[in-house]
Design a protein around this motif. Structure first.
Motif, PDB file in Angstrom:
ATOM      1  N   ASP A   1       0.832  -1.185   0.048  1.00  0.00           N
ATOM      2  CA  ASP A   1      -0.117  -0.162  -0.022  1.00  0.00           C
ATOM      3  C   ASP A   1       0.917   1.399  -0.151  1.00  0.00           C
ATOM      4  O   ASP A   1       0.696   2.068  -0.537  1.00  0.00           O
ATOM      5  N   LYS A   2       2.008   1.171   0.761  1.00  0.00           N
ATOM      6  CA  LYS A   2       2.947   2.248   0.818  1.00  0.00           C
ATOM      7  C   LYS A   2       3.303   2.819  -0.436  1.00  0.00           C
ATOM      8  O   LYS A   2       3.568   4.149  -0.666  1.00  0.00           O
TER       9      LYS A   2
ATOM     10  N   ASN B   1       2.085   1.759  -3.471  1.00  0.00           N
ATOM     11  CA  ASN B   1       1.048   1.693  -4.392  1.00  0.00           C
ATOM     12  C   ASN B   1       1.239   0.650  -5.277  1.00  0.00           C
ATOM     13  O   ASN B   1       1.207   0.888  -6.585  1.00  0.00           O
ATOM     14  N   TYR B   2       1.690  -0.655  -4.751  1.00  0.00           N
ATOM     15  CA  TYR B   2       1.894  -1.654  -5.750  1.00  0.00           C
ATOM     16  C   TYR B   2       0.638  -2.573  -5.974  1.00  0.00           C
ATOM     17  O   TYR B   2      -0.088  -2.738  -5.051  1.00  0.00           O
TER      18      TYR B   2
ATOM     19  N   GLN C   1      -6.362  11.633  -4.377  1.00  0.00           N
ATOM     20  CA  GLN C   1      -6.097  10.509  -3.214  1.00  0.00           C
ATOM     21  C   GLN C   1      -7.385   9.630  -3.209  1.00  0.00           C
ATOM     22  O   GLN C   1      -7.181   8.378  -3.138  1.00  0.00           O
TER      23      GLN C   1
ATOM     24  N   SER D   1      -7.194   6.861  -5.835  1.00  0.00           N
ATOM     25  CA  SER D   1      -6.351   6.048  -6.069  1.00  0.00           C
ATOM     26  C   SER D   1      -7.092   5.134  -5.029  1.00  0.00           C
ATOM     27  O   SER D   1      -6.940   3.678  -5.460  1.00  0.00           O
TER      28      SER D   1
ATOM     29  N   TYR E   1      -9.532   2.922  -7.416  1.00  0.00           N
ATOM     30  CA  TYR E   1      -8.875   1.871  -8.075  1.00  0.00           C
ATOM     31  C   TYR E   1      -8.452   0.730  -6.972  1.00  0.00           C
ATOM     32  O   TYR E   1      -8.773  -0.450  -7.627  1.00  0.00           O
ATOM     33  N   ASP E   2      -8.055   0.782  -5.962  1.00  0.00           N
ATOM     34  CA  ASP E   2      -7.596  -0.297  -5.108  1.00  0.00           C
ATOM     35  C   ASP E   2      -8.655  -1.281  -4.778  1.00  0.00           C
ATOM     36  O   ASP E   2      -8.549  -2.331  -4.698  1.00  0.00           O
TER      37      ASP E   2
ATOM     38  N   ASN F   1      -2.596   7.520 -11.199  1.00  0.00           N
ATOM     39  CA  ASN F   1      -3.413   6.346 -10.903  1.00  0.00           C
ATOM     40  C   ASN F   1      -3.915   5.501 -12.039  1.00  0.00           C
ATOM     41  O   ASN F   1      -3.845   4.329 -11.823  1.00  0.00           O
TER      42      ASN F   1
ATOM     43  N   ARG G   1      -1.071   3.167 -12.991  1.00  0.00           N
ATOM     44  CA  ARG G   1      -1.203   1.913 -12.172  1.00  0.00           C
ATOM     45  C   ARG G   1      -2.228   0.875 -12.562  1.00  0.00           C
ATOM     46  O   ARG G   1      -1.691  -0.260 -12.595  1.00  0.00           O
TER      47      ARG G   1
END
Length: 342
Positions: free
Chosen positions: A44-45, A47-48, A109, A112, A115-116, A138, A141
């Motif tokens: 998470d840190k 953004n993987y 933010q 992001s 998306y997650d 984003n 990613r």
């Protein structure tokens, strides 16, 4: 462009092996809860998002498509063309038995996080992304995750299917029309210039000026946010500067309507004093007085094509074309001062 984040980066940050990262992110019970949490926090840190998620989603269907509308989504319910876009998308999805998940995110933010949620929680089989900020990372990613997606706008990436409106051509047609009516001091209210639509419409405006040998005057261009209030404010600012202008190409119809309100208050007559052209051809454009000359963009067709592309992608069918461009056209009404044929 930022370096692609890999599983090795997560392993290095978490202090474990790449194999452990892979097992932990897949929820394997052979990895302790503590280590799984450590790996998740590391992922998470930085953004993987693992490519395996995108691949596995092809095998586990939710029968749901997500539509993500980023950044300027605070205007989504007040902007009429979104209803046309949704109509086109849902028409196709209903035919295939798919549901639509709508995600509105006013900040990068929050986008992001959206998306997650879609990726990690497997809430959708694929995503349609409405045009995002050109500065938003984003989307990159999402592409790198291998997740099936269609982008609404211009996105020059080999792995991305897209549907775009001809914003440059439409803006050119609007400005060219005003010039052919004899207007030379043409103002432009642009949308946000960190969004492709705002940039493209400004480019079309500038290109028309160049082709007619009219110098570009930056004092006649004001960057705003596509809202009716912004159009009113921009018109007040332009009139307040006492800079002469004889026409306005507004970046969308809502800004044109806002400008029209200010002009009416200032007793500036349309089209006698100011010729006015908008962009979108929303229903209100034909109802106001004087009726608004504008650029029609078929948003329902954009939605249909985008949904069809994504369904084909999910079914493993090759795309006939990666990037589809939907034509726009000029609708001449009263606000520009042109005489209609017949």
């Amino acid at each position: 462009m930022p370096r692609h984040i890999t599983i090795k980066d997560v392993a290095r940050l978490a202090g474990v092996s790449p194999a452990t990262v892979s097992l932990a992110l897949s929820g394997d019970n052979r990895v302790s809860i503590k280590t799984r949490q450590l790996v998740k926090e590391a992922a998470d840190k930085i953004n993987y998002i693992p490519n395996e998620i995108g691949r596995s989603l092809r095998l586990q269907r939710t029968e749901t498509i997500a539509l993500i509308i980023p950044n300027t989504s605070q205007h989504v319910f007040s902007h009429p063309y979104y209803s046309q876009l949704l109509e086109g998308i849902t028409e196709v999805l209903n035919g295939y038995g798919y549901n639509l998940l709508l995600s509105l995110n006013p900040s990068e933010q929050e986008l992001s996080a959206a998306y997650d949620k879609v990726l990690r929680n497997r809430r959708a089989d694929g995503v349609i992304v409405s045009s995002a900020s050109t500065k938003d990372r984003n989307l990159l990613r999402l592409i790198e995750s291998g997740f099936p997606l269609v982008y609404l706008g211009k996105w020059l990436h080999d792995d991305v299917l897209g549907v775009e409106r001809d914003d440059i051509g439409g803006a050119y047609a609007a400005t060219d029309h005003l010039i052919r009516l004899g207007r030379r001091r043409i103002a432009h209210f642009s949308g946000p210039l960190d969004h492709q639509a705002g940039n493209d419409r400004l480019e079309g405006y500038r290109k028309a000026l160049r082709d007619h040998n009219i110098p570009f005057d930056p004092l006649l261009v004001l960057e705003k946010d596509f809202s009716q209030e912004a159009g009113y404010e921009a018109a007040a600012e332009l009139v307040g500067r006492e800079i002469p202008f004889d026409a306005l190409f507004a970046g969308n119809d809502l800004m044109a309507v806002g400008a029209m309100k200010l002009f009416r208050e200032k007793r500036i007559n349309i089209p006698e004093d100011i010729s006015l052209v908008g962009f979108d051809d929303i229903e209100l454009a034909s109802l106001i007085q004087p009726a608004l000359t504008t650029i029609h963009q078929p948003m329902k067709e954009v939605g249909i094509i985008a949904a069809q592309k994504l369904i084909a992608l999910l079914n493993g069918q090759p795309a006939e074309e990666k990037q589809s461009v939907v034509a726009t056209n000029l609708i001449v009404r009263e606000s520009c001062g042109a005489k209609k044929d017949g």
